[in-house]
Scaffold this motif. Structure first.
Motif, short mmCIF file in Angstrom:
data_model
loop_
_atom_site.label_atom_id
_atom_site.label_comp_id
_atom_site.label_asym_id
_atom_site.label_seq_id
_atom_site.Cartn_x
_atom_site.Cartn_y
_atom_site.Cartn_z
N TRP A 103 0.82 -1.21 0.00
CA TRP A 103 0.00 0.00 0.00
C TRP A 103 0.86 1.26 0.00
N GLY A 104 2.15 1.11 -0.20
CA GLY A 104 3.03 2.27 -0.28
C GLY A 104 3.43 2.84 1.06
N ILE A 105 3.28 2.05 2.12
CA ILE A 105 3.69 2.49 3.45
C ILE A 105 5.01 1.80 3.78
N PRO A 106 6.10 2.57 3.84
CA PRO A 106 7.41 1.95 4.04
C PRO A 106 7.59 1.36 5.44
N ILE A 107 8.24 0.21 5.49
CA ILE A 107 8.57 -0.47 6.75
C ILE A 107 10.05 -0.85 6.71
N PRO A 108 10.65 -1.13 7.87
CA PRO A 108 12.01 -1.67 7.84
C PRO A 108 12.00 -3.02 7.12
N GLU A 109 13.14 -3.40 6.57
CA GLU A 109 13.25 -4.73 5.97
C GLU A 109 12.84 -5.75 7.05
N THR A 110 11.90 -6.62 6.71
CA THR A 110 11.29 -7.53 7.69
C THR A 110 11.09 -8.89 7.07
N LEU A 111 11.25 -9.93 7.86
CA LEU A 111 10.86 -11.26 7.40
C LEU A 111 10.37 -12.09 8.57
N PHE A 112 9.44 -12.98 8.24
CA PHE A 112 8.96 -13.94 9.23
C PHE A 112 9.91 -15.11 9.18
N SER A 113 10.38 -15.51 10.32
CA SER A 113 11.36 -16.59 10.39
C SER A 113 10.61 -17.90 10.65
N ILE A 114 10.67 -18.82 9.66
CA ILE A 114 9.90 -20.06 9.81
C ILE A 114 10.74 -21.32 9.63
N LEU A 150 19.84 -11.92 4.78
CA LEU A 150 18.84 -11.23 3.96
C LEU A 150 18.52 -9.84 4.52
N LEU A 151 18.64 -9.69 5.84
CA LEU A 151 18.36 -8.41 6.48
C LEU A 151 19.60 -7.53 6.59
N GLY A 152 20.70 -7.97 6.02
CA GLY A 152 21.92 -7.17 6.07
C GLY A 152 22.80 -7.50 7.25
N GLY A 153 22.50 -8.59 7.94
CA GLY A 153 23.32 -9.01 9.07
C GLY A 153 22.95 -8.29 10.35
N ALA A 154 23.79 -8.50 11.36
CA ALA A 154 23.55 -7.90 12.67
C ALA A 154 24.14 -6.49 12.68
N PRO A 155 23.64 -5.63 13.58
CA PRO A 155 22.57 -5.91 14.54
C PRO A 155 21.21 -5.99 13.84
N LEU A 156 20.28 -6.69 14.49
CA LEU A 156 18.93 -6.80 13.98
C LEU A 156 17.96 -6.96 15.15
N ILE A 157 16.70 -6.69 14.86
CA ILE A 157 15.64 -6.77 15.86
C ILE A 157 14.91 -8.10 15.67
N ILE A 158 14.68 -8.80 16.77
CA ILE A 158 13.91 -10.04 16.77
C ILE A 158 12.68 -9.80 17.64
#
Length: 187
Positions: free
Chosen positions: A4-15, A26-34
């Motif tokens: 919908w054109g609303i920007p978010i941080p790069e995000t993925l569901f970890s499954i 894929l998220l550019g490495g650490a640091p990252l938010i879990i």
């Protein structure tokens, strides 16, 4: 939201526990938010500062059968975010939350400080449309300011009032009740 054109941080569901390292890359490495998907008040939001710690945290959550998502860490937000209170199709109050002590989370329940903040037109547009696209008449929309511009980090269906009324001087509870009364009459 991205659709919908609303920007978010790069995000993925970890499954998949077998490709944790690739997910982190894929998220550019650490640091990252879990984040655990059932968290509230900043609980279940973890900053993994190294790839090694990220792998350990993610592996632990897999073993606990807990659903998680991972997001790129936006360092320039400096422990600040913006809570926007949307009621109906308008912003009724907004505050900046700043983390306290050695905390990266800015939630009031984690010791964050609050102050009223003036939104840009883009931030206001994002907050209203984020709530609208998921069908919420009342929402607490959390944004961060980044080098890429504002990013949506969360939409809360039952946002707390702690901090927002004191920071802004707006009686948000009253505005929620008025919104409910107007909409009950229509039906």
């Amino acid at each position: 939201m991205s659709n919908w054109g609303i920007p978010i941080p790069e995000t993925l569901f970890s499954i998949d526990p077998d490709d944790i390292e690739q997910q982190i890359d894929l998220l550019g490495g650490a640091p990252l938010i879990i984040k655990i998907q059932e968290g509230t008040h900043g609980l279940g939001v973890i900053l993994a500062e190294t790839k090694k710690s990220a792998k350990s945290i993610i592996d632990t959550f897999y073993k606990m059968d807990t659903n998680i998502l991972m997001q790129e860490f936006i360092e320039e937000s400096n422990g600040e975010d913006i809570r926007v209170f949307v009621i109906g199709d308008k912003v009724v109050a907004s505050m900046k939350r700043t983390s306290g002590n050695d905390e990266f989370r800015s939630n009031v329940h984690r010791g964050g400080r609050t102050e009223a903040v003036k939104l840009t037109s883009k931030e206001e547009f994002m907050a209203i449309n984020a709530a609208k696209h998921i069908g919420l008449g009342v929402a607490g929309v959390d944004l961060i300011r980044s080098k890429k511009g504002p990013l949506l980090i969360e939409i809360n269906a039952s946002p707390g009032l702690q901090g927002i009324e004191a920071a802004t001087g707006v009686n948000v509870a009253k505005k929620i009740i008025q919104f409910v009364e107007r909409n009950c009459r229509k039906k």
